[in-house]
Design an enzyme around this catalytic site. Sequence first.
Site, PDB file in Angstrom:
ATOM      1  N   LYS A 194       0.867  -1.177   0.000  1.00 50.19           N
ATOM      2  CA  LYS A 194       0.000   0.000   0.000  1.00 50.19           C
ATOM      3  C   LYS A 194       0.905   1.228   0.000  1.00 50.19           C
ATOM      4  CE  LYS A 194      -3.624   2.429   2.476  1.00 50.19           C
ATOM      5  NZ  LYS A 194      -4.638   2.362   3.532  1.00 50.19           N
ATOM      6  N   LYS A 247      -2.075  -1.549  -3.862  1.00 45.50           N
ATOM      7  CA  LYS A 247      -2.942  -0.370  -3.828  1.00 45.50           C
ATOM      8  C   LYS A 247      -2.125   0.903  -3.924  1.00 45.50           C
ATOM      9  CE  LYS A 247      -5.966   1.960  -0.610  1.00 45.50           C
ATOM     10  NZ  LYS A 247      -6.557   1.968   0.683  1.00 45.50           N
TER      11      LYS A 247
HETATM   12  C1  PBG Z   1      -7.540   3.496   5.450  1.00 40.02           C
HETATM   13  C2  PBG Z   1      -7.767   3.327   3.994  1.00 40.02           C
HETATM   14  C3  PBG Z   1      -7.526   4.258   2.981  1.00 40.02           C
HETATM   15  C4  PBG Z   1      -8.042   3.705   1.814  1.00 40.02           C
HETATM   16  C5  PBG Z   1      -8.542   2.436   2.143  1.00 40.02           C
HETATM   17  N1  PBG Z   1      -8.344   2.216   3.496  1.00 40.02           N
HETATM   18  C6  PBG Z   1      -6.985   5.637   3.025  1.00 40.02           C
HETATM   19  C7  PBG Z   1      -5.637   5.892   3.553  1.00 40.02           C
HETATM   20  O1  PBG Z   1      -4.822   4.994   3.761  1.00 40.02           O
HETATM   21  O2  PBG Z   1      -5.369   7.051   3.795  1.00 40.02           O
HETATM   22  C8  PBG Z   1      -8.068   4.378   0.473  1.00 40.02           C
HETATM   23  C9  PBG Z   1      -9.052   3.852  -0.520  1.00 40.02           C
HETATM   24  C10 PBG Z   1      -9.346   4.742  -1.663  1.00 40.02           C
HETATM   25  O3  PBG Z   1      -8.736   5.808  -1.869  1.00 40.02           O
HETATM   26  O4  PBG Z   1     -10.239   4.371  -2.422  1.00 40.02           O
HETATM   27  N2  PBG Z   1      -6.486   2.876   6.028  1.00 40.02           N
END
Ligand code: PBG
Length: 324
Positions: A194, A247
């Site tokens: 991520k 992601k």
């Molecule tokens: C939270 C989380 C996030 C997303 C999914 N879970 C945001 C972040 O890490 O700030 C983002 C998903 C998206 O942008 O569609 N941990």
Amino acid sequence: MLIRPRRNRKSPVIRDMIQETHLSPANLIYPLFMLDGTGAKEEIKSLPGLYRLREKDVLKEVEQSIELGLKSFVLFPAVAEELKDKTASYGVSDKNFYHRIIRSVKSRFPEAILMSDVAMDPYSSDGHDGYVEDGKILNDETLPILVDMAIAQAEAGIDIIGPSDMMDGRVEAIRDGLDDHGYTDVSIMSYTAKYASAFYGPFRDALESAPKSGDKKTYQMDPANKYEALREADLDEEEGADFLMVKPALCYLDVIHVLKTHSNLPIAAYNVSGEYAMLKAACMNGWLDYDKAMPEMLLSIRRAGADAILTYFAKDFAQWYKNH
Ligand code: PBG
């Protein structure tokens, strides 16, 4: 000319015969934003066409999706600011509407697969995924909070736990916690790679969950790094993850590909909020054709190596798929 590749493209039947990549609603996971209470659903400005849904609207959306052959969902709670605190305690509260809605969807639609998000940010007054002290995100102090959150979600009936926090050691800690409580059948889809991405902006608008200070670069990965994702993948595999996720998706197709060739686990990719907003905006301006660009985008993520795709386009794609 002995070799003419165009011969293999000369008719729709031949093109279909040799089509390498296939995508159907069975590959998709549909994210839903949820809000407590009984009022009207709320529009999300930076995600045109998507809403923060109340319980009754969640049930309606799930029902319509299932009719289209879309049966997997990932759920995110939009939590009122006054319920947020430093330890994200609402995440394990008996009163948490997130758990109530999970129960209600599972009892109405037992065949639906529900995935959760495990991280502190929707519940944290600091807006970070981990526990914050003196401006630092503390790793080991965060783990028990995530474990308790995962157990509470499993108790509510979630099928797949989705740790999105990027703390070290969290997959193993959650696996142990689930197993100790008898939830050996609850799966873990780890947010393995991520990235600290600008493409989460609209999601943070939807949940009002942006960090109150600093950024997420001490835990989310540097967009410049690909091979570091393999290190995260090896750890998540050893720690008992059932799926690995990359992601965002579109700017990271190479990472999806390298993970798919490196690991025997199924690979998921999260086509995130900013990627949805970007395409929607262009289509709303008449600059791109939605019915052509949207399936092409999803197909490219699948071609890169994703078995499953989390995407806000899921319902529109399922509708499109039915008509084609
Ligand atoms: C939270 C989380 C996030 C997303 C999914 N879970 C945001 C972040 O890490 O700030 C983002 C998903 C998206 O942008 O569609 N941990």
